[in-house]
Design a protein around this motif. Structure first.
Motif, PDB file in Angstrom:
ATOM      1  N   ASP A   1       0.836  -1.205   0.000  1.00  0.00           N
ATOM      2  CA  ASP A   1       0.000   0.000   0.000  1.00  0.00           C
ATOM      3  C   ASP A   1       0.873   1.258   0.000  1.00  0.00           C
ATOM      4  O   ASP A   1       0.546   2.254  -0.639  1.00  0.00           O
ATOM      5  CB  ASP A   1      -0.916   0.011   1.228  1.00  0.00           C
ATOM      6  CG  ASP A   1      -2.038  -1.013   1.098  1.00  0.00           C
ATOM      7  OD1 ASP A   1      -2.288  -1.470  -0.037  1.00  0.00           O
ATOM      8  OD2 ASP A   1      -2.651  -1.355   2.123  1.00  0.00           O
TER       9      ASP A   1
ATOM     10  N   ALA B   1       2.126   1.791  -3.484  1.00  0.00           N
ATOM     11  CA  ALA B   1       1.058   2.271  -4.371  1.00  0.00           C
ATOM     12  C   ALA B   1       0.896   3.788  -4.262  1.00  0.00           C
ATOM     13  O   ALA B   1       0.520   4.448  -5.236  1.00  0.00           O
ATOM     14  CB  ALA B   1      -0.244   1.562  -4.036  1.00  0.00           C
ATOM     15  N   ALA B   2       1.186   4.334  -3.089  1.00  0.00           N
ATOM     16  CA  ALA B   2       1.012   5.774  -2.875  1.00  0.00           C
ATOM     17  C   ALA B   2       2.340   6.522  -2.952  1.00  0.00           C
ATOM     18  O   ALA B   2       2.387   7.726  -2.711  1.00  0.00           O
ATOM     19  CB  ALA B   2       0.363   6.011  -1.509  1.00  0.00           C
TER      20      ALA B   2
ATOM     21  N   GLU C   1       5.119   8.379  -4.545  1.00  0.00           N
ATOM     22  CA  GLU C   1       5.227   9.168  -5.775  1.00  0.00           C
ATOM     23  C   GLU C   1       6.389   8.747  -6.695  1.00  0.00           C
ATOM     24  O   GLU C   1       6.196   8.557  -7.899  1.00  0.00           O
ATOM     25  CB  GLU C   1       5.332  10.653  -5.394  1.00  0.00           C
ATOM     26  CG  GLU C   1       5.228  11.603  -6.565  1.00  0.00           C
ATOM     27  CD  GLU C   1       3.872  11.522  -7.277  1.00  0.00           C
ATOM     28  OE1 GLU C   1       2.875  11.158  -6.613  1.00  0.00           O
ATOM     29  OE2 GLU C   1       3.821  11.794  -8.490  1.00  0.00           O
TER      30      GLU C   1
ATOM     31  N   ARG D   1       5.692   5.849  -9.037  1.00  0.00           N
ATOM     32  CA  ARG D   1       4.407   5.870  -9.725  1.00  0.00           C
ATOM     33  C   ARG D   1       4.501   5.372 -11.168  1.00  0.00           C
ATOM     34  O   ARG D   1       3.527   4.883 -11.733  1.00  0.00           O
ATOM     35  CB  ARG D   1       3.823   7.285  -9.699  1.00  0.00           C
ATOM     36  CG  ARG D   1       2.309   7.297  -9.821  1.00  0.00           C
ATOM     37  CD  ARG D   1       1.751   8.676  -9.710  1.00  0.00           C
ATOM     38  NE  ARG D   1       2.295   9.561 -10.737  1.00  0.00           N
ATOM     39  CZ  ARG D   1       1.902  10.812 -10.916  1.00  0.00           C
ATOM     40  NH1 ARG D   1       0.988  11.318 -10.125  1.00  0.00           N
ATOM     41  NH2 ARG D   1       2.440  11.565 -11.851  1.00  0.00           N
TER      42      ARG D   1
END
Lengths: 258, 96
Positions: free
Chosen positions: A94, A97-98, A100, A103
């Motif tokens: 998780d 996934a967040a 940056e 990404r």
């Protein structure tokens, strides 16, 4: 309930900027900033190393330097809640996934979920899977009614990315070669015996297994799988169900009264 | 028939599945290797409590912080071989 000094010590330890906890002293220095920085770095580096042990494919995908720096950010935000380092890093996927800077690698979080599932499977309860003879003994007329208990190590993951292929290529199971991320892959992770196994599931297979895990009778699980993917192949999925060792027991045996 | 699947279909598929078990339908990247035992108290395949666990040496020994919260690292692993719809997975350079 931690004492005030311990609280401020922990805050200084995991702060984003180095800071000396108020009241900390040493026999060599009244303000042991350098000593505390060494201690702090050891905490962060050793937890980062634990993370690298659990997520070796993620480390390989992004490289050691990127991984170490990413792990450092994770450790600061998610310090251990348990003394068992083998369980450390459950929230890593998780976090990725967040995250940056990662990404542009959209598959990375799902690959981390696969690696986390492998560790959980490794440490899951040992259990003998139900063999083919256990299935062969069932009453053929009532097969649609049976409910199954899946193996305690089993995990079913769905991803829009080819996570099994990416994982396999970066863990030495498959030869590394260029691939496209357009292909979605669902994965079954299970440890029927000693070794954790990672398998790619056929179309509808993940919905099928999840329905069975939720306690649906076989007939309803087949219905869910067909709704999930019209190309669901019943025979192939049943063969996988039996052959992979993902079933521990039959919960509701085929009725003999009918 | 709708969502209800006939008994005969399930029974037939079951029989076929049992007969084809020699060829597993769930593709594993590699056949399981029964050469390693699960040995309690000993680490295996990197699943142990980590070499940097309590009381052991680790790479971080006697170094102080080399960074604050600044982020300058670029992914340099094998991600470049994985193509995404937006192009290669390489992160050079990071736009931040």
């Amino acid at each position: 309930m931690a004492a005030p000094f311990e609280t401020s010590f922990a805050q200084a330890l995991l702060g984003t900027e180095p800071a000396l906890p108020p009241g900390l002293a040493a026999h060599t220095a009244a303000v042991p900033a350098r000593r505390f920085a060494v201690y702090r770095n050891n905490v962060l580096a050793s937890l980062g190393a634990a993370l690298a042990r659990r997520y070796p494919v993620i480390e390989r995908l992004v490289g050691g330097e990127f991984f170490a720096a990413m792990a450092r950010q994770f450790v600061i935000r998610h310090p251990p809640r348990s003394p068992l380092l083998a369980q450390y890093g459950e929230e890593f996927a998780d976090f990725i996934a967040a995250f940056e800077p990662a990404r542009e690698l959209p598959y990375l979080a799902d690959v981390a979920r696969l690696e986390a599932a492998r560790t959980r499977a490794y440490h899951a309860e040992d259990a003998m899977p139900l063999g083919a003879d256990g299935f062969a003994a069932l009453d053929a007329g009532a097969l649609g009614d049976i409910r199954l208990q899946l193996h305690p190590s089993a995990a079913i993951l769905r991803s829009p990315f080819p996570i099994v292929t990416i994982w396999a290529m970066n863990s030495g199971e498959l030869e590394l070669r260029p691939i496209e991320t357009g292909q979605s892959e669902d994965a079954l992770v299970v440890r029927p015996h000693m070794d954790v196994e990672v398998r790619a599931l056929p179309p509808g297979g993940a919905a099928f297994l999840r329905s069975l895990a939720d306690g649906l009778p076989l007939r309803d699980a087949i219905g869910v799988a067909l709704a999930d993917h019209a190309g669901f192949d019943l025979t192939g999925n049943l063969a996988g169900l039996i052959g992979s060792g993902v079933v521990r027991a039959i919960l509701s045996p085929a009725a003999r009264t009918s | 028939m709708n969502s209800k699947i006939a008994h005969a279909t399930i029974a037939g598929s079951f029989a076929a599945a049992l007969s084809m078990l020699a060829a597993p339908a769930f593709a594993a990247p590699k056949a399981p290797q029964p050469t390693m035992d699960k040995c309690f108290g000993i680490s295996m395949k990197g699943q142990n409590d980590c070499a940097a666990g309590a009381g052991t040496t680790c790479a971080g020994t006697a170094k102080t912080d080399y960074q604050g919260d600044a982020w300058k690292y670029v992914a340099k692993g094998t991600c470049a071989s994985i193509k995404t719809p937006k192009g290669s997975g390489s992160l050079e350079p990071i736009k931040s």
